[in-house]
Scaffold this motif. Structure first.
Motif, PDB file in Angstrom:
ATOM      1  N   UNK A 179     -25.014 147.428  27.315  1.00  0.00           N
ATOM      2  CA  UNK A 179     -24.242 146.613  28.264  1.00  0.00           C
ATOM      3  C   UNK A 179     -23.701 147.477  29.407  1.00  0.00           C
ATOM      4  N   UNK A 180     -23.143 148.637  29.051  1.00  0.00           N
ATOM      5  CA  UNK A 180     -22.578 149.529  30.067  1.00  0.00           C
ATOM      6  C   UNK A 180     -23.664 150.162  30.928  1.00  0.00           C
ATOM      7  N   UNK A 181     -24.827 150.462  30.323  1.00  0.00           N
ATOM      8  CA  UNK A 181     -25.931 151.079  31.060  1.00  0.00           C
ATOM      9  C   UNK A 181     -26.425 150.177  32.180  1.00  0.00           C
TER      10      UNK A 181
ATOM     11  N   UNK B 220     -38.774 153.678  13.462  1.00  0.00           N
ATOM     12  CA  UNK B 220     -37.602 153.867  12.622  1.00  0.00           C
ATOM     13  C   UNK B 220     -36.388 154.399  13.342  1.00  0.00           C
ATOM     14  N   UNK B 221     -36.508 154.727  14.635  1.00  0.00           N
ATOM     15  CA  UNK B 221     -35.387 155.294  15.393  1.00  0.00           C
ATOM     16  C   UNK B 221     -34.369 154.206  15.727  1.00  0.00           C
ATOM     17  N   UNK B 222     -33.106 154.585  15.708  1.00  0.00           N
ATOM     18  CA  UNK B 222     -32.037 153.643  16.021  1.00  0.00           C
ATOM     19  C   UNK B 222     -31.918 153.449  17.528  1.00  0.00           C
ATOM     20  N   UNK B 223     -31.756 152.192  17.960  1.00  0.00           N
ATOM     21  CA  UNK B 223     -31.562 151.888  19.373  1.00  0.00           C
ATOM     22  C   UNK B 223     -30.105 152.119  19.767  1.00  0.00           C
ATOM     23  N   UNK B 224     -29.831 152.305  21.052  1.00  0.00           N
ATOM     24  CA  UNK B 224     -28.440 152.345  21.505  1.00  0.00           C
ATOM     25  C   UNK B 224     -27.738 151.037  21.115  1.00  0.00           C
ATOM     26  N   UNK B 225     -26.442 151.089  20.902  1.00  0.00           N
ATOM     27  CA  UNK B 225     -25.697 149.892  20.513  1.00  0.00           C
ATOM     28  C   UNK B 225     -25.700 148.861  21.635  1.00  0.00           C
ATOM     29  N   UNK B 226     -25.363 147.637  21.284  1.00  0.00           N
ATOM     30  CA  UNK B 226     -25.308 146.557  22.270  1.00  0.00           C
ATOM     31  C   UNK B 226     -24.316 146.899  23.384  1.00  0.00           C
TER      32      UNK B 226
ATOM     33  N   UNK C  14     -23.781 138.984  25.946  1.00  0.00           N
ATOM     34  CA  UNK C  14     -24.758 137.945  25.607  1.00  0.00           C
ATOM     35  C   UNK C  14     -26.140 138.254  26.183  1.00  0.00           C
ATOM     36  N   UNK C  15     -26.170 138.821  27.377  1.00  0.00           N
ATOM     37  CA  UNK C  15     -27.456 139.177  27.985  1.00  0.00           C
ATOM     38  C   UNK C  15     -28.179 140.228  27.147  1.00  0.00           C
ATOM     39  N   UNK C  16     -27.426 141.235  26.678  1.00  0.00           N
ATOM     40  CA  UNK C  16     -28.030 142.273  25.829  1.00  0.00           C
ATOM     41  C   UNK C  16     -28.486 141.670  24.507  1.00  0.00           C
ATOM     42  N   UNK C  17     -27.678 140.781  23.926  1.00  0.00           N
ATOM     43  CA  UNK C  17     -28.061 140.132  22.669  1.00  0.00           C
ATOM     44  C   UNK C  17     -29.358 139.344  22.837  1.00  0.00           C
ATOM     45  N   UNK C  18     -29.499 138.663  23.976  1.00  0.00           N
ATOM     46  CA  UNK C  18     -30.733 137.917  24.248  1.00  0.00           C
ATOM     47  C   UNK C  18     -31.930 138.854  24.366  1.00  0.00           C
TER      48      UNK C  18
ATOM     49  N   UNK D 117     -34.513 143.822  30.708  1.00  0.00           N
ATOM     50  CA  UNK D 117     -34.006 144.828  29.771  1.00  0.00           C
ATOM     51  C   UNK D 117     -34.924 144.942  28.558  1.00  0.00           C
ATOM     52  N   UNK D 118     -35.374 143.787  28.043  1.00  0.00           N
ATOM     53  CA  UNK D 118     -36.285 143.792  26.896  1.00  0.00           C
ATOM     54  C   UNK D 118     -37.589 144.505  27.246  1.00  0.00           C
TER      55      UNK D 118
END
Length: 471
Positions: free
Chosen positions: A36-38, A26-32, A44-48, A10-11
């Motif tokens: 996760x849903x994507x 400067x663009x905002x990323x999709x939320x955690x 926790x995996x997305x946070x990592x 994912x990273x």
């Protein structure tokens, strides 16, 4: 598919979108939760995955706002190379070069990119001076008498409270005050080694650590360190049977500025605990983080008392006060005995001044402002270097601290370049100072804890021109 592989995958996808410009500066990323849903993975995996991107300075978090593409993601210059694994064979100490650089400190007209301390303009000197007067009046003896060898209980209590920031389980009884971090490291080495023992350090490494190790008659193994993630765990495992003690900087190493990932810290402490090898942790820069939270030291994962956590206020508050500490774990009694023999005690006045300064959030407030200035400086230095240095320059990407490691064209000898720079009233630390081996001749370390102004900008431009003319 394994969890580790998922977060790396994912990273990598997000990193590719940043590199190719799909995600803009400067663009905002999709939320955690959106990510996760994507990908149908856990939170926790997305946070990592996001932590992995943060460790590369590709994104940064803004409290309560989310994650954004970082300004430093648009770098032109590559990261410096990773050093080679080496032991004491064929070593050559850079003492003459170190002496030459330190002698330049006498000249106040020189821009001190070489010195590893903050400029006075970055420190709360007036408030500290008031604190000195206050404590002289408050202490019964004006700060002139001896104290117990373990050190000021007020300071030890303040450091223990403040360690709660990284979930530290420390009390004032776990700490011993010292005359700065190097004195702490020296006492730790005295406690756990004898002449002929072998110490593992990272490479490149702060030259003071090398000098202390050699003064105690220790053999040195230099473990390669990545400019982003720190020591190479596989290289450490290779030499583990020969090692008696390790001394590493997990948080913002000097000079690389690397930050060891949390899982590496856990692995390191577990590995050394299994082999009963003490770890001296130099956490001098741990409070100078550019991210949202302070990274934990290895000490946070120490269950058997093998980690000796060293720190000081020299890089954050008052270099000349020489106030530091160590949480020595199971070696505490040895450390206190050695301190009693060497110095009887450390001066009480400055310890009490700092303990008083830490009360009521004054230290936290100072650190918040200081970190903001350092991060801004780091970006300005990097921008100036990319503008004025040769295109094949490689530059570090520190996540905290205030030193920047540069790797220049192989034809450049920074020891010779130093003499040219000094004729322009510019000092830096040549790379050869940070190893016992015959390497890093084309590298330099720059201090960016200086008040940013036109003089600093002009001197970086001048230094870039000097480098270009060197080949």
């Amino acid at each position: 598919m394994k969890k580790e592989v998922l977060y790396v995958k994912i990273a990598s996808i997000i990193e590719e979108q940043i590199v190719n410009g799909t995600l803009k500066l400067g663009e905002k990323l999709p939320s955690i939760r959106t990510v996760q849903k994507m990908y149908h993975v856990s939170i926790n995996t997305v946070k990592q995955a996001f932590l992995e991107l943060e460790s590369k300075s590709l994104i940064n978090s803004r409290p309560r706002l989310g994650y954004y593409v970082s300004k430093t993601s648009q770098r032109r210059f590559s990261l410096p190379s990773v050093g080679m694994l080496s032991s004491s064979d064929g070593e050559k100490q850079p003492e003459d070069l170190i002496d030459k650089v330190y002698n330049s400190l006498k000249n106040k007209e020189v821009t001190q990119f070489s010195l590893g301390v903050p400029a006075q303009s970055m420190l709360p000197i007036a408030k500290l001076n008031k604190g000195v007067i206050h404590m002289i009046r408050k202490l019964d003896d004006g700060g002139t008498s001896y104290e117990p060898a373990q050190g000021s209980v007020n300071l030890r209590r303040s450091v223990a409270k403040w360690s709660m920031e990284f979930e530290g389980q420390l009390t004032e009884d776990d700490l011993v005050t010292t005359s700065g971090a190097m004195n702490a490291i020296f006492n730790c080495l005295l406690a756990v080694t004898k002449p002929g023992d072998t110490i593992a350090i990272e490479t490149p490494v702060y030259f003071g650590t090398i000098q202390v190790a050699k003064s105690l008659g220790l053999q040195v193994i230099e473990i390669p360190a990545h400019p982003l993630t720190g020591i190479d765990m596989d290289a450490l495992r290779k030499y583990l049977p020969r090692i008696n003690v390790c001394c590493f900087t997990a948080n913002f190493s000097n000079p690389l500025g690397s930050l060891m990932p949390e899982d590496h810290k856990i692995q390191l402490v577990k590995l050394l605990t299994e082999h009963n090898i003490p770890l001296i942790e130099d956490d001098l820069y741990g409070n100078l983080y550019f991210g949202a939270t302070r990274p934990k030291p290895c000490k946070a994962y120490d269950e058997e008392g093998i980690v000796m956590w060293c720190g000081s206020f020299s890089k954050t508050l008052a270099p000349g006060y020489r106030v530091g500490w160590v949480a020595p774990g199971k070696f505490k009694s040895k450390i206190i005995r050695q301190k009693l023999l060497q110095t009887i005690s450390t001066p009480i006045l400055y310890q009490e001044v700092i303990a008083d300064f830490m009360e009521h959030g004054r230290y936290d407030h100072h650190l918040h402002q200081f970190r903001n200035k350092l991060y801004a400086n780091c970006l300005q230095y990097q921008q100036a270097i990319e503008e004025y240095f040769p295109d094949n320059t490689k530059i570090g990407q520190p996540q905290g601290g205030f030193v920047l490691w540069l790797e220049l064209d192989k034809r450049v000898d920074t020891a010779a370049l130093y003499d040219t720079a000094m004729r322009h009233q510019i000092s830096f630390a040549p790379g050869r100072m940070f190893t016992l081996q015959d390497r890093y001749h084309n590298c330099m370390r720059l201090n960016f804890a200086l008040g940013w102004n036109e003089r600093i900008y002009a001197d970086l431009k001048c230094l870039g021109k000097i480098v270009k003319n060197a080949f």
